[in-house]
Design an enzyme around this catalytic site. Structure first.
Site, short mmCIF file in Angstrom:
data_model
loop_
_atom_site.label_atom_id
_atom_site.label_comp_id
_atom_site.label_asym_id
_atom_site.label_seq_id
_atom_site.Cartn_x
_atom_site.Cartn_y
_atom_site.Cartn_z
N LYS A 94 0.70 -1.29 -0.09
CA LYS A 94 -0.04 -0.03 -0.04
C LYS A 94 0.91 1.36 0.04
O LYS A 94 0.54 2.44 -0.44
CB LYS A 94 -1.01 0.07 1.10
N ARG A 118 -8.65 -2.07 16.86
CA ARG A 118 -8.84 -1.58 15.74
C ARG A 118 -9.70 -2.70 15.03
O ARG A 118 -10.76 -3.11 15.58
CB ARG A 118 -7.44 -1.48 14.70
C1 LIG Z 1 -0.45 -1.61 6.61
C2 LIG Z 1 -1.09 -3.04 7.09
C3 LIG Z 1 0.13 -3.80 7.29
C4 LIG Z 1 1.67 -3.54 7.10
O1 LIG Z 1 2.12 -2.97 8.14
P1 LIG Z 1 3.65 -2.41 8.31
O2 LIG Z 1 3.74 -1.70 9.72
O3 LIG Z 1 3.89 -1.52 7.17
O4 LIG Z 1 4.27 -3.60 8.30
C5 LIG Z 1 -0.29 -5.39 7.72
N1 LIG Z 1 -1.57 -5.41 7.94
C6 LIG Z 1 -2.44 -4.58 7.88
C7 LIG Z 1 -3.88 -5.08 8.15
C8 LIG Z 1 -2.20 -3.07 7.36
O5 LIG Z 1 -3.19 -2.37 7.14
#
Ligand SMILES: *Cc1c(COP(=O)(O)O)cnc(C)c1O
Length: 371
Positions: free
Chosen positions: A36, A131
């Site tokens: 993302k 969350r």
């Molecule tokens: C953005 C996201 C991740 C990745 O998180 P990082 O801290 O960049 O490794 C993993 N799981 C979900 C649900 C996310 O939204």
């Protein structure tokens, strides 16, 4: 080369991925590479897959569609709960989605039926960060419903910690996730394929030497790209923290006082604490601003300091290093700065192999800051 630009060193990106694939693999944990932060940008996902990242994940269906258009055929998961209004697109683009609401999964089931496809579902469990996630006491009930739905395959369970409340993954909450996977398999005769133990914040726990139980997947973005573990923003040993840097161009360089003069009101971005008088300094302006990047998330070259920013200007105290108009200055980025720069149409994205990257200044160390 055009400025401003994000300079992406694919060799370093690959090194980071290879290193984490190997270290986590030794504990039976595969990586889902989270894309993302670089929507639709081609090079990085390809390099991750070459390095042995098992699948890709993104929180936005638009980004997954862009990857499919580019021909990415690997397994892609939607890692945010699908919007009701997007289920058809989710079925068409993603192999798996992460879910917490039965109404959405029912709609995915009928959309998958209409499209003649089968869709994988991972149920997210709430383990304290508040969350997304089904409360653990309600998980069996959700599993029972999901198993009844046609065109839906229950692939596994997962959790997300740290992002909202800073809850650290530990033996306790990760053990709970493993125990839930066992109890589902025992109660329903399933063999859950995926037990996804969180994001980059889970690396420290995973490599900490304790049992990793049933956890066999982590979803990683920040650690792969920036070489950091996000709980304490500490560099991960052996990973590159400068695989992606931002280059901006000097448009003004003058000796100026440190204190503004005239009656002081609000700045372009609200109130600002009064400047401390440090006499005159070498002040440089770079052609980049809040519209392109999060200035608080930039790391300046050692010996210089970011002292201000507005939409299109970044103001630097460049110490005793005069910077000519037209010169390029390289910055390190945190995740927030990276995401904004990656999505700005004004910032060029340039991939390069290590040999093509010019020698550059040492950058300040990462600072503590929440996303
Ligand atoms: C953005 C996201 C991740 C990745 O998180 P990082 O801290 O960049 O490794 C993993 N799981 C979900 C649900 C996310 O939204």
């Amino acid at each position: 080369m055009t400025t401003p630009r994000l300079q992406i060193d694919l060799d370093k990106i690959k090194h980071n991925a290879l290193t984490l694939v190997e270290r986590l693999g030794a504990h039976g944990i595969a990586i889902t590479g989270v894309t993302k932060a670089f929507p639709g940008y081609p090079g990085i996902a390809d390099v991750w897959l070459e390095a042995g990242v098992g699948g890709l994940g993104d929180s936005r269906v638009e980004n997954i569609e862009a990857m499919r258009r580019r021909g990415v055929a690997t397994r892609i998961s939607l890692i945010r709960s699908p919007m009701m209004s997007q289920v058809e697109r989710v079925i068409a683009a993603a192999d798996i989605s992460f879910n917490t609401e039965l109404d959405v999964i029912r709609k995915l089931s009928s959309a998958a039926g209409s499209a003649g496809r089968s869709h994988g579902v991972v149920l997210m469990v709430e383990l304290g960060d508040l969350r997304e996630g089904i409360m653990p006491d309600n998980l069996h009930e959700s599993v029972r419903e999901v198993l009844r739905l046609p065109n839906i395959q229950l692939k596994g369970i997962g959790t997300n910690l740290a992002c909202r409340s800073g809850v650290a993954p530990d033996q306790n909450n990760m053990g709970k996730l493993s125990a839930l996977a066992d109890s589902i398999d025992a109660a329903f005769g399933t063999a859950l394929e995926i037990v996804s133990g969180g994001n980059s914040a889970s690396i420290k726990w995973a490599l900490g030497g304790g049992s990793t139980g049933r956890i066999n997947d982590l979803r990683l973005g920040e650690s792969l790209l920036l070489g950091l573990e996000p709980l304490h923003r500490q560099p991960i040993d052996g990973l590159h923290g400068d695989a992606i840097t931002l280059v901006a161009e000097v448009i003004e360089h003058k000796v100026k006082p440190t204190q503004p003069w005239g009656e002081i009101g609000q700045t372009a971005f609200g109130a600002k604490p009064p400047a401390v008088n440090r006499g005159h300094i070498s002040q440089t302006i770079l052609a980049i601003g809040c519209q392109d990047v999060d200035p608080d998330g930039l790391r300046a070259p050692v010996g210089t300091r970011i002292i201000g920013a507005s939409s299109d200007h970044l103001v630097l105290d460049c110490g005793n290093r005069p910077m000519a108009v037209g010169a390029e200055v390289t910055f390190g980025l945190d995740y927030s700065a990276l995401v904004r720069a990656m999505t700005s149409p004004f910032v060029d994205k340039v991939a390069m192999a290590r040999k093509d990257v010019a020698e550059r200044d040492e950058l300040e160390s990462p600072r503590m800051r929440r996303c």
